[in-house]
Design an enzyme around this catalytic site. Sequence first.
Site, mmCIF file in Angstrom:
data_model
loop_
_atom_site.group_PDB
_atom_site.id
_atom_site.type_symbol
_atom_site.label_atom_id
_atom_site.label_comp_id
_atom_site.label_asym_id
_atom_site.label_seq_id
_atom_site.Cartn_x
_atom_site.Cartn_y
_atom_site.Cartn_z
ATOM 1 N N LYS A 202 46.101 44.168 37.455
ATOM 2 C CA LYS A 202 44.795 42.904 37.351
ATOM 3 C C LYS A 202 45.518 41.947 36.518
ATOM 4 O O LYS A 202 46.053 42.097 35.527
ATOM 5 C CB LYS A 202 43.928 43.896 36.544
ATOM 6 C CG LYS A 202 42.721 43.032 36.194
ATOM 7 C CD LYS A 202 41.513 43.629 35.464
ATOM 8 C CE LYS A 202 40.801 42.703 35.320
ATOM 9 N NZ LYS A 202 39.346 43.344 34.712
ATOM 10 N N ARG A 212 31.979 37.108 34.786
ATOM 11 C CA ARG A 212 31.417 37.187 33.363
ATOM 12 C C ARG A 212 29.984 36.474 33.236
ATOM 13 O O ARG A 212 29.592 36.817 32.116
ATOM 14 C CB ARG A 212 32.769 36.266 32.679
ATOM 15 C CG ARG A 212 34.021 37.075 32.459
ATOM 16 C CD ARG A 212 35.083 36.443 31.805
ATOM 17 N NE ARG A 212 36.229 37.070 32.305
ATOM 18 C CZ ARG A 212 37.622 36.512 32.058
ATOM 19 N NH1 ARG A 212 37.651 35.346 31.500
ATOM 20 N NH2 ARG A 212 38.693 37.318 32.249
ATOM 21 N N LYS A 225 42.322 36.555 27.961
ATOM 22 C CA LYS A 225 42.886 38.179 28.081
ATOM 23 C C LYS A 225 44.130 38.183 28.481
ATOM 24 O O LYS A 225 44.537 39.257 29.006
ATOM 25 C CB LYS A 225 41.701 38.773 29.187
ATOM 26 C CG LYS A 225 40.341 38.595 29.196
ATOM 27 C CD LYS A 225 39.397 39.728 30.044
ATOM 28 C CE LYS A 225 37.936 39.618 29.289
ATOM 29 N NZ LYS A 225 37.370 40.597 30.242
ATOM 30 N N LYS A 256 44.336 42.924 41.937
ATOM 31 C CA LYS A 256 43.093 41.819 41.431
ATOM 32 C C LYS A 256 43.625 40.751 41.004
ATOM 33 O O LYS A 256 44.193 40.888 39.798
ATOM 34 C CB LYS A 256 42.167 42.980 40.658
ATOM 35 C CG LYS A 256 40.585 42.259 40.353
ATOM 36 C CD LYS A 256 40.089 42.974 39.428
ATOM 37 C CE LYS A 256 38.906 42.102 38.989
ATOM 38 N NZ LYS A 256 38.150 42.683 37.701
ATOM 39 N N TYR A 321 31.902 41.605 47.316
ATOM 40 C CA TYR A 321 30.351 41.289 47.197
ATOM 41 C C TYR A 321 29.729 40.890 48.480
ATOM 42 O O TYR A 321 28.466 40.634 48.758
ATOM 43 C CB TYR A 321 30.017 39.864 46.081
ATOM 44 C CG TYR A 321 30.798 40.492 44.850
ATOM 45 C CD1 TYR A 321 30.051 41.239 43.970
ATOM 46 C CD2 TYR A 321 31.830 39.764 44.656
ATOM 47 C CE1 TYR A 321 30.561 41.376 42.846
ATOM 48 C CE2 TYR A 321 32.461 40.319 43.371
ATOM 49 C CZ TYR A 321 31.700 40.786 42.382
ATOM 50 O OH TYR A 321 32.227 41.188 41.151
HETATM 51 C C1 PBG Z 1 35.929 43.613 33.243
HETATM 52 C C2 PBG Z 1 35.957 43.510 34.601
HETATM 53 C C3 PBG Z 1 36.155 42.156 35.217
HETATM 54 C C4 PBG Z 1 36.038 42.159 36.505
HETATM 55 C C5 PBG Z 1 35.699 43.621 36.943
HETATM 56 N N1 PBG Z 1 35.917 44.253 35.693
HETATM 57 C C6 PBG Z 1 35.953 40.875 34.495
HETATM 58 C C7 PBG Z 1 37.366 40.658 33.427
HETATM 59 O O1 PBG Z 1 38.268 41.082 33.438
HETATM 60 O O2 PBG Z 1 37.195 39.520 32.830
HETATM 61 C C8 PBG Z 1 35.987 40.928 37.465
HETATM 62 C C9 PBG Z 1 35.370 41.081 38.795
HETATM 63 C C10 PBG Z 1 35.041 39.853 39.466
HETATM 64 O O3 PBG Z 1 35.410 38.668 39.141
HETATM 65 O O4 PBG Z 1 34.364 39.913 40.681
HETATM 66 N N2 PBG Z 1 36.750 44.169 32.797
#
Ligand code: PBG
Length: 332
Positions: A202, A212, A225, A256, A321
Amino acid sequence: MLPTVAPFPDARFRRLRATPSLRALVRQNTLSPADFIWPVFVMAGHDDETPVASMPGVSRLTVDRVVRAAKRAHGLGIPAICLFPYTAMEARTEDCAEAWNPDNLTNRAIRAIKDAVPEIAVMTDIALDPYNINGHDGFVVDGEIVNDRTVEALVKMALAQAVAGADILGPSDMMDGRIGALRQALESEGHQNVAILSYSAKYASAFYGPFRDAVGASAALKGDKATYQMDPGNSDEAMRLIQRDLMEGADMVMVKPGMPYLDICRRVKDSFGVPTYAYQVSGEYAMLQAAAQNGWLDGRKVMLESLLCFKRAGCDGILTYFAPEAAEILNG
Ligand code: PBG
């Protein structure tokens, strides 16, 4: 390998592209509703929903409407739904205790879905961000996102979800050592059959912006992050993370975001041959929808093309989605 291309005009590649039937016959990858995991946002209340402004077509749903969504998904042949909670601001604290509350939104939604549509697989998210006053996936101590204490909390969160009936846990937090800790806890607490789909690779991505907004973490998040999510410039590190998570007991792995990271998907599939998923994240969805709404792209076509390309890149499935809309089209 023997040469497979005769010189022109003996070889004419356009022969096999000449009709829809011939194209169908030689197509290597196809899409089906069974390829999708549908992420949905859950909010408090009854028989209600609120649109997410930066994700046209996506709304936060109350638990009863999430159940309806799960029924719809099952009817369309979508095998799994993934829950993300929109936690009330009052329930967000520094100790993130709401994350392992057996009656938090996610856990209530898991039970309601498992009651009404037991056939559909329910996946959850494991990370502290929807519960954290700081908007981070882990505890913040003196400005640092601490690892080991966070992992202990993630284990509590995971066990609460497993007790509620989750089929697949999705640790998205990127703390080190969490897969091993989760697997060990699941085994010792009698949840041997709960699967882990690890968000192994990720990246620290700006494509998560609309998500968010959807979970109400944008305003809270201080800083970025980058100390726990991956650097977008790295590829070998993704292989090491995937290997590490598999060694610790992950059943499936995820890359991701999706579209800008298809090279990683291909490397993962070629190197490990394990069930591999990509998350077509909120920003990817928002881009395609925005362009479609402006009439700049054919929304339907780019949706299906973008999803098919994940299959070609080696993915076994896609969190998207677009899942219900794409499934409806694929079902004719
Ligand atoms: C939270 C999380 C995130 C997503 C999935 N779980 C956001 C992040 O890490 O800030 C993102 C999913 C998306 O953007 O569709 N840990």
